[in-house]
Design a protein around this motif. Sequence first.
Motif, mmCIF file in Angstrom:
data_model
loop_
_atom_site.group_PDB
_atom_site.id
_atom_site.type_symbol
_atom_site.label_atom_id
_atom_site.label_comp_id
_atom_site.label_asym_id
_atom_site.label_seq_id
_atom_site.Cartn_x
_atom_site.Cartn_y
_atom_site.Cartn_z
ATOM 1 N N PRO A 68 0.690 -1.125 -0.093
ATOM 2 C CA PRO A 68 0.121 -0.033 -0.145
ATOM 3 C C PRO A 68 0.738 1.449 -0.077
ATOM 4 C CG PRO A 68 -0.870 -1.587 1.693
ATOM 5 C CD PRO A 68 0.521 -2.124 1.204
ATOM 6 N N LYS A 69 2.096 1.272 0.432
ATOM 7 C CA LYS A 69 2.879 2.526 0.643
ATOM 8 C C LYS A 69 4.124 2.183 -0.143
ATOM 9 C CE LYS A 69 0.602 4.642 3.725
ATOM 10 N NZ LYS A 69 0.095 6.016 3.357
ATOM 11 N N ALA A 70 4.151 1.270 -1.068
ATOM 12 C CA ALA A 70 5.327 1.027 -1.945
ATOM 13 C C ALA A 70 5.707 2.087 -2.973
ATOM 14 C CB ALA A 70 5.381 -0.250 -2.620
ATOM 15 N N ALA A 71 4.457 2.238 -3.563
ATOM 16 C CA ALA A 71 4.859 3.644 -4.785
ATOM 17 C C ALA A 71 5.328 4.735 -4.158
ATOM 18 C CB ALA A 71 3.396 3.598 -5.189
ATOM 19 N N ASP A 72 4.747 5.070 -2.916
ATOM 20 C CA ASP A 72 5.154 6.399 -2.314
ATOM 21 C C ASP A 72 6.744 6.268 -1.947
ATOM 22 O OD1 ASP A 72 2.609 7.435 -2.458
ATOM 23 O OD2 ASP A 72 2.232 7.169 -0.439
ATOM 24 N N ALA A 73 7.101 5.120 -1.478
ATOM 25 C CA ALA A 73 8.476 4.823 -1.293
ATOM 26 C C ALA A 73 9.306 5.185 -2.532
ATOM 27 C CB ALA A 73 8.759 3.776 -0.546
ATOM 28 N N MET A 74 8.883 4.585 -3.634
ATOM 29 C CA MET A 74 9.816 4.440 -4.799
ATOM 30 C C MET A 74 9.857 6.220 -5.316
ATOM 31 S SD MET A 74 8.488 1.167 -7.176
ATOM 32 C CE MET A 74 6.990 0.597 -6.430
#
Length: 290
Positions: free
Chosen positions: A76-82
Motif C-alpha cells: 500500500p505504501k510502496a509506490a510512495d517509497a519509490m
Amino acid sequence: MAILVDENTRLLVQGMTGRAGTFYTDQAMRYGTNCVAGVRPGRGGTSHLGLPVFHNCAEAVKETKANASLVTVPAPKAADAMIEAIEAEIEVVVCITERVPQHDMRRVKDALKSSNTVLIGPNSQGILTPGQCKIGVMPTVDAKPGHIGIASRSASLTSEVLASCSAANLGQSTTVGVGGDVLHGIGFVGCLERFRDDDDTKAVVLIGEMGGREEELAAEYLASVDYGKPVVGLVVGRHAPVGRRMGHAGTLSVFGNLSADEKTSLLRDAGVVIAKDASDVVRSVNSCLS
C-alpha cells in the motif's frame, strides 16, 4: 566491470526496521554490499543493524551519499517509497515488494519520466554483481564473477540458470531480475543496452515467459541495431493454458497477445540463439563464445 551496481554502490534500505527490511539488509551486508543507511518515517535519529536511520530519503542521501535504494515497504505504501527515492535523485531503486497496485505504479512511471533513476521491479528478485554488490533477494551461493550478463523475468529460473552457468565456469557480470508485475521499471531493452556498453560482458542471457511484451520489445531492439555480442534467449510457458494466470501478473496472457512460441520466433528472427530449456542455456552460450 558491471552494470548498474558495483563495489562503489552505497545502499540505503527503505523500511529497514521492518521484518523484511531487517532480513534483506542483513543479507546484503553479509554479502559485502556497502549499506550506509535505513529510512523509516518517525524513526529518524535512531540506528538499526549498526546503521543510521533517517526520516526520509532526502535526508539519508544528504548525510550518507547513498546512490541506491532497496524498497521493502508493504504494497500500500510502496509506490510512495519509490517516488520518494526518485525525487531524492537516487540512481538505482530496487523494489522487491509484490502486489503493488497498478494505479499506484502509474504514478511511479510518471515520476520516472522526468528523472535519471533506474527502477528495478517491483516484484523483483533484485540485482547482483557477484563479489561486489547484492540488492534484493537474488541468490548468491552459486554466483561467480565473470562475463555473462543475465536479465530475467523469472526468479526461479534465474536461480537455475545462474547455478548451471557457474558450474560450467560461465561467471556473471551482473544478473538483473526485471520483475514479475505488468507495470515495472527497467525491462529487457534497458538491460540489453547497458550490457552492450559494458566491456566486461561478453554474452547476454534473456530469460522470458508468456505474457507481457518484454520479449517482443527485445526482439524489435535487437533487430534494429548491430548488437555486437551474442544473445541467448529462453522463453518458457509453451504448454501453459491460454488466459490462465501462471504465478504472477506479468505472465497473464491477456497483457500480451503472443504465445511463448511466437515470442521465441521473434527473438530467433532478431538473431538470438534460442535455448530449448533451462538445461540447454550453458550449451547455447558456449556455442556462441566458441
